[in-house]
Structures are given as C-alpha cells and as structure tokens.
Scaffold this active site. Sequence first.
Site, PDB file in Angstrom:
ATOM      1  N   ASP A  50       0.832  -1.198   0.000  1.00 40.02           N
ATOM      2  CA  ASP A  50       0.000   0.000   0.000  1.00 40.02           C
ATOM      3  C   ASP A  50       0.867   1.248   0.000  1.00 40.02           C
ATOM      4  O   ASP A  50       2.022   1.235   0.451  1.00 40.02           O
ATOM      5  CB  ASP A  50      -0.902   0.034   1.236  1.00 40.02           C
ATOM      6  N   LYS A  51       0.294   2.340  -0.450  1.00 40.45           N
ATOM      7  CA  LYS A  51       1.004   3.620  -0.510  1.00 40.45           C
ATOM      8  C   LYS A  51       1.663   3.976   0.815  1.00 40.45           C
ATOM      9  O   LYS A  51       2.824   4.399   0.859  1.00 40.45           O
ATOM     10  CB  LYS A  51       0.035   4.728  -0.922  1.00 40.45           C
TER      11      LYS A  51
END
Length: 246
Positions: free
Chosen positions: A60-61
Amino acid sequence: MTDEELIARILYRDGSLLIVDKPAGIPVHAGFGGGETLDQHFPALQFGLPNPPQLGHRLDKDTSGCLALGRHRRAIRELGEIFAGQRAQKTYLAVVLGSLPDDEGRVDAPLAKVTHEKRSWWMKVDPAGQPSVTDYRVIARGDRLTVVDLMPRTGRTHQLRVHMAHLGCPIVGDGVYGGDPARAVDQKLHLHARELELPYYRKKPPVLARAPVPPHMLRLLGRLGAIDDGGVLVHLSPVAIGGVGS
C-alpha cells in the site's frame, strides 16, 4: 524521491531479483490520484539489463518496507507464482491501538471488497469473502498501544489493516479502518514490511531481506520498549509497560 535515494534503499540484488526498502507515502504504481510513483524510478535500477525491473507484488502507498522486484521476464513470472502460491514469508511490524487478547494468535476472517460510487472502495470481513488468515505475535504492550509482528498467510488487499481493526485494535494512523482514534495517535500509518523471505532458487537457501525501522515509527516504538537505543528491533517476551499514551 530521487533515483539515487531509491538505489540507496536496495536491500538485496542479484541477476534476477531486487528487494528495496519502499518508503511510506509513495504508491508503487499510478492510481487515481496521480503524482509520483515508485515505478517511475525503476529505470535507474536496470544496472545493465535491457529493461527496468517490475513489481513482484504490491505494498500500500502508506506501508513501508521490503518490496520485491523481478529483473527479467522469467523472474517476474516466478515471483508472481511465489506470491500467488503463498510461499513468500512476510513479516510486518505494526503499532496498534488497544490490547490484543493473546500474546500470539491467528485471525481467520474472510475479506470482501465493498464499492461505493465509482472510485470509493474498502475491504470488510464477510463470510462470503475470500479466505484470509493472519498470524500475530505481541512484541511489547503499553497502556493504550501494542507492538506486534504480523504474518499474513494469505495476500488479500488491506488484509492486515482490516484484520487488526476486526480485533478492535486498528493500526495507528489508519483513518480508513481505525477512524479518528487511529489518526489521533499519529497521522502516519505504522505498518512496516520489515522482513521478506523468498524461496526463489531451488538449490539455494531462501533469499532473505530485512528493512530497518522507518523514521516515522521510531518514537512510538521507543516509548513502548520495542527498539534499543540504536533503533534496532528488540524481540523479547511480551512485557507490560505503563505510562504510554498518545
């Protein structure tokens, strides 16, 4: 991020594989929001090969840590098979709100995707969803926070974040699954892919990479006694530590 900064974050490199320490706050590839992505810098990681490496899996970011890349077509395919076959051993470090019920345990809760309008979506526990399993081990406990190692046995989107929230212990900084209380402790997500073990070569030991604790997690980990003075993770039997708050 510059190309040089990404090169400095290489944890492992050989003719087939690269493992880099992904920084928090940058997506691995383009999405709806636009802006800088990690894969924009992959041409700097060719090191003489004809093509840039490609992602073997995703983070994820806002998750930091070990990210595996394949350096050629066969490696990319084989990494995909390793992750799809759940043969990669992944360990994540997290700080969560509240207190987990046991020092070690397993979350076995299927996950399904929920969509709203066209660009809004999230994951939820749903008996009709895909099988999803996470093992956890407590490293340190405080009055309001707990440090845990999380070992996903499946690879669903947002799995660790949803499973911790399902236990009533959302990850610090996770506004999506923990709401305002999780963000009140810290605005940044406290989830770090600290170790990755890949059984890539048939006649060699698994490739092992470890990513150092990221700067944004040092404060809480130090207050909870989970790292030493040098910022190195201390694996001790779970110890109750008082006086830790937001």
